[in-house]
Motif scaffolding. Structure first.
Motif, PDB file in Angstrom:
ATOM      1  N   ALA A 121      31.861  27.690 -22.471  1.00 55.86           N
ATOM      2  CA  ALA A 121      31.999  26.227 -22.424  1.00 55.86           C
ATOM      3  C   ALA A 121      31.623  25.629 -23.783  1.00 55.86           C
ATOM      4  CB  ALA A 121      31.106  25.656 -21.332  1.00 55.86           C
ATOM      5  N   PRO A 122      32.168  24.471 -24.107  1.00 58.04           N
ATOM      6  CA  PRO A 122      31.804  23.809 -25.364  1.00 58.04           C
ATOM      7  C   PRO A 122      30.304  23.518 -25.400  1.00 58.04           C
ATOM      8  CG  PRO A 122      33.663  22.693 -24.321  1.00 58.04           C
ATOM      9  CD  PRO A 122      33.145  23.691 -23.340  1.00 58.04           C
ATOM     10  N   ILE A 123      29.761  23.516 -26.597  1.00 57.25           N
ATOM     11  CA  ILE A 123      28.353  23.163 -26.787  1.00 57.25           C
ATOM     12  C   ILE A 123      28.283  21.677 -27.109  1.00 57.25           C
ATOM     13  CG2 ILE A 123      26.323  23.472 -28.264  1.00 57.25           C
ATOM     14  CD1 ILE A 123      27.197  26.389 -28.596  1.00 57.25           C
ATOM     15  N   TRP A 124      27.415  20.983 -26.388  1.00 59.10           N
ATOM     16  CA  TRP A 124      27.197  19.551 -26.597  1.00 59.10           C
ATOM     17  C   TRP A 124      25.871  19.362 -27.301  1.00 59.10           C
ATOM     18  CZ3 TRP A 124      31.030  16.257 -25.359  1.00 59.10           C
ATOM     19  CH2 TRP A 124      32.017  16.731 -24.508  1.00 59.10           C
ATOM     20  N   VAL A 125      25.769  18.334 -28.120  1.00 56.12           N
ATOM     21  CA  VAL A 125      24.520  18.013 -28.811  1.00 56.12           C
ATOM     22  C   VAL A 125      24.168  16.572 -28.484  1.00 56.12           C
ATOM     23  CG1 VAL A 125      23.376  17.806 -31.047  1.00 56.12           C
ATOM     24  CG2 VAL A 125      25.030  19.637 -30.662  1.00 56.12           C
ATOM     25  N   ARG A 126      22.933  16.386 -28.077  1.00 55.32           N
ATOM     26  CA  ARG A 126      22.464  15.060 -27.699  1.00 55.32           C
ATOM     27  C   ARG A 126      21.139  14.811 -28.409  1.00 55.32           C
ATOM     28  NH1 ARG A 126      23.198  11.739 -22.795  1.00 55.32           N
ATOM     29  NH2 ARG A 126      24.750  13.244 -22.122  1.00 55.32           N
ATOM     30  N   PRO A 127      20.897  13.585 -28.874  1.00 59.17           N
ATOM     31  CA  PRO A 127      19.595  13.295 -29.470  1.00 59.17           C
ATOM     32  C   PRO A 127      18.458  13.652 -28.501  1.00 59.17           C
ATOM     33  CG  PRO A 127      21.099  11.486 -29.880  1.00 59.17           C
ATOM     34  CD  PRO A 127      21.789  12.416 -28.913  1.00 59.17           C
ATOM     35  N   GLU A 176      15.910  14.721 -34.389  1.00 64.54           N
ATOM     36  CA  GLU A 176      15.831  15.856 -33.481  1.00 64.54           C
ATOM     37  C   GLU A 176      16.928  15.777 -32.432  1.00 64.54           C
ATOM     38  OE1 GLU A 176      11.753  15.088 -32.241  1.00 64.54           O
ATOM     39  OE2 GLU A 176      11.257  17.069 -33.036  1.00 64.54           O
ATOM     40  N   ALA A 177      17.411  16.959 -31.999  1.00 66.84           N
ATOM     41  CA  ALA A 177      18.482  17.012 -31.012  1.00 66.84           C
ATOM     42  C   ALA A 177      18.311  18.247 -30.135  1.00 66.84           C
ATOM     43  CB  ALA A 177      19.830  17.050 -31.713  1.00 66.84           C
ATOM     44  N   VAL A 178      19.084  18.263 -29.045  1.00 69.82           N
ATOM     45  CA  VAL A 178      19.115  19.390 -28.119  1.00 69.82           C
ATOM     46  C   VAL A 178      20.576  19.791 -27.958  1.00 69.82           C
ATOM     47  CG1 VAL A 178      18.616  20.156 -25.763  1.00 69.82           C
ATOM     48  CG2 VAL A 178      17.069  18.548 -26.899  1.00 69.82           C
ATOM     49  N   ALA A 179      20.863  21.089 -28.100  1.00 69.71           N
ATOM     50  CA  ALA A 179      22.222  21.609 -27.917  1.00 69.71           C
ATOM     51  C   ALA A 179      22.279  22.315 -26.571  1.00 69.71           C
ATOM     52  CB  ALA A 179      22.574  22.574 -29.042  1.00 69.71           C
ATOM     53  N   TYR A 180      23.319  22.035 -25.788  1.00 65.52           N
ATOM     54  CA  TYR A 180      23.414  22.589 -24.439  1.00 65.52           C
ATOM     55  C   TYR A 180      24.859  22.787 -24.044  1.00 65.52           C
ATOM     56  CZ  TYR A 180      24.232  17.671 -23.301  1.00 65.52           C
ATOM     57  OH  TYR A 180      24.739  16.393 -23.253  1.00 65.52           O
ATOM     58  N   ARG A 181      25.078  23.626 -23.028  1.00 68.82           N
ATOM     59  CA  ARG A 181      26.426  23.855 -22.502  1.00 68.82           C
ATOM     60  C   ARG A 181      26.348  24.031 -20.996  1.00 68.82           C
ATOM     61  NH1 ARG A 181      27.226  29.410 -25.233  1.00 68.82           N
ATOM     62  NH2 ARG A 181      28.803  28.236 -26.350  1.00 68.82           N
ATOM     63  N   LEU A 182      27.481  23.872 -20.343  1.00 68.38           N
ATOM     64  CA  LEU A 182      27.571  24.068 -18.907  1.00 68.38           C
ATOM     65  C   LEU A 182      27.018  25.442 -18.555  1.00 68.38           C
ATOM     66  CD1 LEU A 182      28.668  22.386 -16.536  1.00 68.38           C
ATOM     67  CD2 LEU A 182      30.827  23.589 -16.807  1.00 68.38           C
ATOM     68  N   ALA A 183      26.089  25.503 -17.623  1.00 74.58           N
ATOM     69  CA  ALA A 183      25.407  26.762 -17.304  1.00 74.58           C
ATOM     70  C   ALA A 183      26.325  27.785 -16.660  1.00 74.58           C
ATOM     71  CB  ALA A 183      24.213  26.482 -16.391  1.00 74.58           C
ATOM     72  N   SER A 184      27.376  27.335 -16.005  1.00 74.29           N
ATOM     73  CA  SER A 184      28.242  28.251 -15.268  1.00 74.29           C
ATOM     74  C   SER A 184      29.334  28.890 -16.127  1.00 74.29           C
ATOM     75  CB  SER A 184      28.882  27.515 -14.094  1.00 74.29           C
ATOM     76  OG  SER A 184      29.654  26.428 -14.555  1.00 74.29           O
ATOM     77  N   ALA A 185      29.384  28.575 -17.427  1.00 78.77           N
ATOM     78  CA  ALA A 185      30.452  29.114 -18.283  1.00 78.77           C
ATOM     79  C   ALA A 185      29.919  29.381 -19.685  1.00 78.77           C
ATOM     80  CB  ALA A 185      31.613  28.130 -18.339  1.00 78.77           C
ATOM     81  N   ASP A 199      15.644  23.047 -30.465  1.00 79.19           N
ATOM     82  CA  ASP A 199      15.061  22.525 -31.693  1.00 79.19           C
ATOM     83  C   ASP A 199      16.108  22.520 -32.798  1.00 79.19           C
ATOM     84  OD1 ASP A 199      13.285  21.654 -33.600  1.00 79.19           O
ATOM     85  OD2 ASP A 199      12.464  23.636 -33.987  1.00 79.19           O
ATOM     86  N   CYS A 200      16.960  21.493 -32.787  1.00 82.10           N
ATOM     87  CA  CYS A 200      17.970  21.380 -33.833  1.00 82.10           C
ATOM     88  C   CYS A 200      17.974  19.950 -34.359  1.00 82.10           C
ATOM     89  CB  CYS A 200      19.343  21.816 -33.330  1.00 82.10           C
ATOM     90  SG  CYS A 200      19.966  20.940 -31.903  1.00 82.10           S
ATOM     91  N   ARG A 201      18.774  19.690 -35.346  1.00 82.21           N
ATOM     92  CA  ARG A 201      18.819  18.382 -36.003  1.00 82.21           C
ATOM     93  C   ARG A 201      20.251  17.873 -36.092  1.00 82.21           C
ATOM     94  NH1 ARG A 201      13.927  15.917 -37.361  1.00 82.21           N
ATOM     95  NH2 ARG A 201      12.389  17.549 -37.339  1.00 82.21           N
ATOM     96  N   ILE A 202      20.393  16.558 -36.064  1.00 80.55           N
ATOM     97  CA  ILE A 202      21.682  15.913 -36.320  1.00 80.55           C
ATOM     98  C   ILE A 202      21.751  15.698 -37.828  1.00 80.55           C
ATOM     99  CG2 ILE A 202      23.070  13.844 -35.944  1.00 80.55           C
ATOM    100  CD1 ILE A 202      21.733  13.683 -33.157  1.00 80.55           C
ATOM    101  N   GLU A 203      22.735  16.286 -38.466  1.00 80.07           N
ATOM    102  CA  GLU A 203      22.823  16.311 -39.924  1.00 80.07           C
ATOM    103  C   GLU A 203      22.827  14.911 -40.547  1.00 80.07           C
ATOM    104  OE1 GLU A 203      24.770  15.955 -43.686  1.00 80.07           O
ATOM    105  OE2 GLU A 203      25.819  15.556 -41.827  1.00 80.07           O
ATOM    106  N   SER A 204      23.583  13.996 -39.978  1.00 78.86           N
ATOM    107  CA  SER A 204      23.738  12.679 -40.600  1.00 78.86           C
ATOM    108  C   SER A 204      22.478  11.811 -40.539  1.00 78.86           C
ATOM    109  CB  SER A 204      24.911  11.935 -39.958  1.00 78.86           C
ATOM    110  OG  SER A 204      24.648  11.731 -38.584  1.00 78.86           O
TER     111      SER A 204
END
Length: 67
Positions: A45-51, A33-42, A24-29
């Motif tokens: 790992a960088p966090i990615w954000v997707r609408p 609504e968005a979802v933040a996720y990262r590779l489960a095995s690390a 439950d996050c937001r894209i500032e611009s």
């Protein structure tokens, strides 16, 4: 599908398994609504954000557990 923080999802195209960091996050611009996720095995790992719409449009499916 409603993504849940801490749960794992598999990207259907790549087969990679990701863990949702924040469902439950937001894209500032756009304030959309968005979802933040990262590779489960690390944990480092960088966090990615997707609408939210892209995360829930069928590109991801619930994964039983991380590989």
């Amino acid at each position: 599908m409603i993504p849940l923080t801490g749960m794992c999802y598999r990207h259907k195209k790549t087969g990679n398994v990701y863990r949702v960091v924040l469902a439950d996050c937001r894209i500032e611009s756009t304030n959309s609504e968005a979802v933040a996720y990262r590779l489960a095995s690390a944990e480092d790992a960088p966090i990615w954000v997707r609408p939210y719409e892209e995360f829930t449009d069928g590109r991801f499916e619930r994964a039983v557990e991380a590989d």
